[in-house]
Design a protein around this motif. Sequence first.
Motif, mmCIF file in Angstrom:
data_model
loop_
_atom_site.group_PDB
_atom_site.id
_atom_site.type_symbol
_atom_site.label_atom_id
_atom_site.label_comp_id
_atom_site.label_asym_id
_atom_site.label_seq_id
_atom_site.Cartn_x
_atom_site.Cartn_y
_atom_site.Cartn_z
ATOM 1 N N GLY A 29 84.097 44.898 15.816
ATOM 2 C CA GLY A 29 85.294 44.729 17.589
ATOM 3 C C GLY A 29 85.336 43.891 17.701
ATOM 4 N N LYS A 30 85.139 42.694 17.760
ATOM 5 C CA LYS A 30 85.211 41.226 17.888
ATOM 6 C C LYS A 30 85.836 40.862 16.662
ATOM 7 C CE LYS A 30 81.197 40.417 19.829
ATOM 8 N NZ LYS A 30 79.785 40.193 20.130
ATOM 9 N N LEU A 31 86.710 41.130 15.840
ATOM 10 C CA LEU A 31 87.688 40.923 14.628
ATOM 11 C C LEU A 31 87.899 41.360 13.936
ATOM 12 C CD1 LEU A 31 85.256 38.162 13.286
ATOM 13 C CD2 LEU A 31 87.445 37.895 14.506
ATOM 14 N N ALA A 32 89.155 41.902 13.281
ATOM 15 C CA ALA A 32 89.416 43.236 12.869
ATOM 16 C C ALA A 32 88.349 43.190 11.022
ATOM 17 C CB ALA A 32 90.822 42.716 12.049
ATOM 18 N N ASP A 33 88.168 44.614 10.944
ATOM 19 C CA ASP A 33 87.578 45.252 10.379
ATOM 20 C C ASP A 33 87.823 44.356 8.940
ATOM 21 O OD1 ASP A 33 86.102 46.688 12.134
ATOM 22 O OD2 ASP A 33 87.452 48.796 11.283
ATOM 23 N N PHE A 34 88.864 44.238 8.585
ATOM 24 C CA PHE A 34 88.762 43.820 7.285
ATOM 25 C C PHE A 34 88.206 41.981 7.033
ATOM 26 C CE2 PHE A 34 92.254 41.495 9.478
ATOM 27 C CZ PHE A 34 92.805 40.597 8.910
ATOM 28 N N LYS A 35 87.452 41.118 8.527
ATOM 29 C CA LYS A 35 86.833 40.199 8.801
ATOM 30 C C LYS A 35 85.827 40.136 8.542
ATOM 31 C CE LYS A 35 90.594 37.885 10.813
ATOM 32 N NZ LYS A 35 91.128 37.185 12.016
ATOM 33 N N LEU A 36 85.390 41.430 8.967
ATOM 34 C CA LEU A 36 83.739 41.493 8.789
ATOM 35 C C LEU A 36 82.688 41.016 7.507
ATOM 36 C CD1 LEU A 36 82.905 44.672 10.408
ATOM 37 C CD2 LEU A 36 83.808 43.174 11.895
ATOM 38 N N PRO A 37 81.532 40.854 7.484
ATOM 39 C CA PRO A 37 80.842 39.984 6.276
ATOM 40 C C PRO A 37 80.805 41.552 5.988
ATOM 41 C CG PRO A 37 80.056 39.688 8.668
ATOM 42 C CD PRO A 37 81.290 39.975 8.903
ATOM 43 N N ARG A 38 80.305 41.188 4.689
ATOM 44 C CA ARG A 38 80.547 42.330 3.782
ATOM 45 C C ARG A 38 78.499 42.783 3.882
ATOM 46 N NH1 ARG A 38 84.357 43.482 5.840
ATOM 47 N NH2 ARG A 38 85.926 44.238 5.134
ATOM 48 N N SER A 39 78.261 41.255 3.926
ATOM 49 C CA SER A 39 76.916 40.881 2.740
ATOM 50 C C SER A 39 76.017 39.651 4.220
ATOM 51 C CB SER A 39 76.477 40.464 1.595
ATOM 52 O OG SER A 39 77.108 39.620 1.049
ATOM 53 N N VAL A 40 74.778 39.355 4.331
ATOM 54 C CA VAL A 40 74.667 38.735 4.964
ATOM 55 C C VAL A 40 73.255 38.447 4.646
ATOM 56 C CG1 VAL A 40 72.983 38.641 7.219
ATOM 57 C CG2 VAL A 40 74.988 40.212 7.641
ATOM 58 N N GLU A 41 72.914 37.068 4.335
ATOM 59 C CA GLU A 41 71.179 36.597 3.586
ATOM 60 C C GLU A 41 70.784 35.304 4.690
ATOM 61 O OE1 GLU A 41 70.731 33.262 0.413
ATOM 62 O OE2 GLU A 41 72.143 34.205 -0.076
ATOM 63 N N PHE A 42 69.702 35.356 4.857
ATOM 64 C CA PHE A 42 69.240 34.838 5.901
ATOM 65 C C PHE A 42 68.283 33.736 5.074
ATOM 66 C CE2 PHE A 42 69.552 38.883 7.227
ATOM 67 C CZ PHE A 42 69.994 38.788 8.884
ATOM 68 N N VAL A 43 67.874 32.597 5.512
ATOM 69 C CA VAL A 43 67.758 31.317 5.190
ATOM 70 C C VAL A 43 66.395 31.020 6.246
ATOM 71 C CG1 VAL A 43 69.186 31.295 3.154
ATOM 72 C CG2 VAL A 43 69.301 29.974 4.974
ATOM 73 N N ALA A 44 66.195 29.786 5.552
ATOM 74 C CA ALA A 44 65.345 28.565 6.845
ATOM 75 C C ALA A 44 66.001 27.846 6.668
ATOM 76 C CB ALA A 44 64.284 28.325 5.277
ATOM 77 N N SER A 45 66.825 27.570 6.015
ATOM 78 C CA SER A 45 67.579 25.974 6.719
ATOM 79 C C SER A 45 68.915 26.129 6.169
ATOM 80 C CB SER A 45 66.918 24.990 6.295
ATOM 81 O OG SER A 45 67.108 24.584 5.381
ATOM 82 N N LEU A 46 70.076 25.121 6.463
ATOM 83 C CA LEU A 46 71.593 24.992 5.902
ATOM 84 C C LEU A 46 71.142 24.078 4.901
ATOM 85 C CD1 LEU A 46 74.111 26.924 8.552
ATOM 86 C CD2 LEU A 46 73.157 27.569 6.274
ATOM 87 N N PRO A 47 71.969 23.450 3.852
ATOM 88 C CA PRO A 47 71.876 22.536 3.058
ATOM 89 C C PRO A 47 72.995 21.251 4.016
ATOM 90 C CG PRO A 47 73.162 24.041 1.564
ATOM 91 C CD PRO A 47 72.854 24.613 3.095
ATOM 92 N N ARG A 48 72.546 20.532 4.255
ATOM 93 C CA ARG A 48 73.832 19.360 5.389
ATOM 94 C C ARG A 48 74.065 18.194 4.631
ATOM 95 N NH1 ARG A 48 74.618 21.317 9.661
ATOM 96 N NH2 ARG A 48 73.777 23.344 10.689
ATOM 97 N N THR A 49 74.875 17.099 4.905
ATOM 98 C CA THR A 49 75.231 15.860 4.154
ATOM 99 C C THR A 49 74.355 15.520 5.074
ATOM 100 O OG1 THR A 49 77.204 15.729 6.336
ATOM 101 C CG2 THR A 49 77.262 16.987 3.842
ATOM 102 N N PRO A 50 74.457 13.706 4.968
ATOM 103 C CA PRO A 50 73.427 13.192 6.246
ATOM 104 C C PRO A 50 74.447 12.757 6.951
ATOM 105 C CG PRO A 50 73.898 12.150 3.638
ATOM 106 C CD PRO A 50 75.374 13.312 4.043
ATOM 107 N N SER A 51 75.822 13.090 7.183
ATOM 108 C CA SER A 51 76.433 13.190 9.222
ATOM 109 C C SER A 51 75.958 14.873 9.101
ATOM 110 C CB SER A 51 77.559 12.633 9.125
ATOM 111 O OG SER A 51 78.346 14.355 7.983
ATOM 112 N N GLY A 52 75.289 15.829 8.351
ATOM 113 C CA GLY A 52 74.744 16.845 9.481
ATOM 114 C C GLY A 52 75.255 17.989 9.057
ATOM 115 N N LYS A 53 76.861 17.249 8.496
ATOM 116 C CA LYS A 53 78.123 18.726 8.704
ATOM 117 C C LYS A 53 77.689 19.903 6.891
ATOM 118 C CE LYS A 53 82.360 16.492 9.299
ATOM 119 N NZ LYS A 53 83.270 15.953 8.966
ATOM 120 N N VAL A 54 77.304 20.990 6.588
ATOM 121 C CA VAL A 54 77.082 22.324 6.477
ATOM 122 C C VAL A 54 77.737 21.678 5.528
ATOM 123 C CG1 VAL A 54 77.011 24.781 5.729
ATOM 124 C CG2 VAL A 54 76.863 23.433 7.914
#
Length: 144
Positions: free
Chosen positions: A101-126
Motif C-alpha cells: 500500500g506504500k509502494l506499487a505491488d511489483f516493488k514489494l519484497p518477495r522474501s525477507v531474511e533476518f540477520v544479527a548484523s549487516l556487513p559494513r565498510t570501515p566508514s559504516g556503509k552497508v
Amino acid sequence: MYQFAPESGAYNLAFTVQDAGYLDAEGYVYICDRLKDMICYAGENVYPAEMENILYEHQAIAEVAVIGVPDEDWGESIKAIVVLKPGMNATAFDIINFVRGKLADFKLPRSVEFVASLPRTPSGKVQKGKLREPFWQGYSRKVN
C-alpha cells in the motif's frame, strides 16, 4: 559532462558516478539510489533506497538492506535483509505487509531474511555486494 538544452536555456549535467536520479520541472536534481544497487524485477526498475526508507519506519526494524537476488522467471527478485531491534519480533509476512500500500505491488519484497548484523565498510556503509554474493554464486551472468 554538460549538455545545453536550448529550449529552456539551461544546462543538464550528466553524472558519471553511477547515481540514479531525476531532474524536476524547476531544475532541481534528485538522487534516488546507486545504479549498481538497482533491481530489475520483471522488466521494472526498483530502487532499494525507496523501500529501505519505508522499512525504517517499522517499529521493530533496527537496520535493513534491500538487494536483488536471482529469479529464473523475473530476472531478479527483491529480498529484504533485516536486523531487528533488541527484544522486538516480526515475521517476513509482517515486513512485506508493512510495505504493501506504500509502494506499487511489483516493488514489494518477495522474501525477507533476518540477520544479527549487516556487513559494513570501515566508514559504516552497508556492503550490499557482500550481501548479494552468496545468492549469485554459480551464475555466469548477473542481472545487476
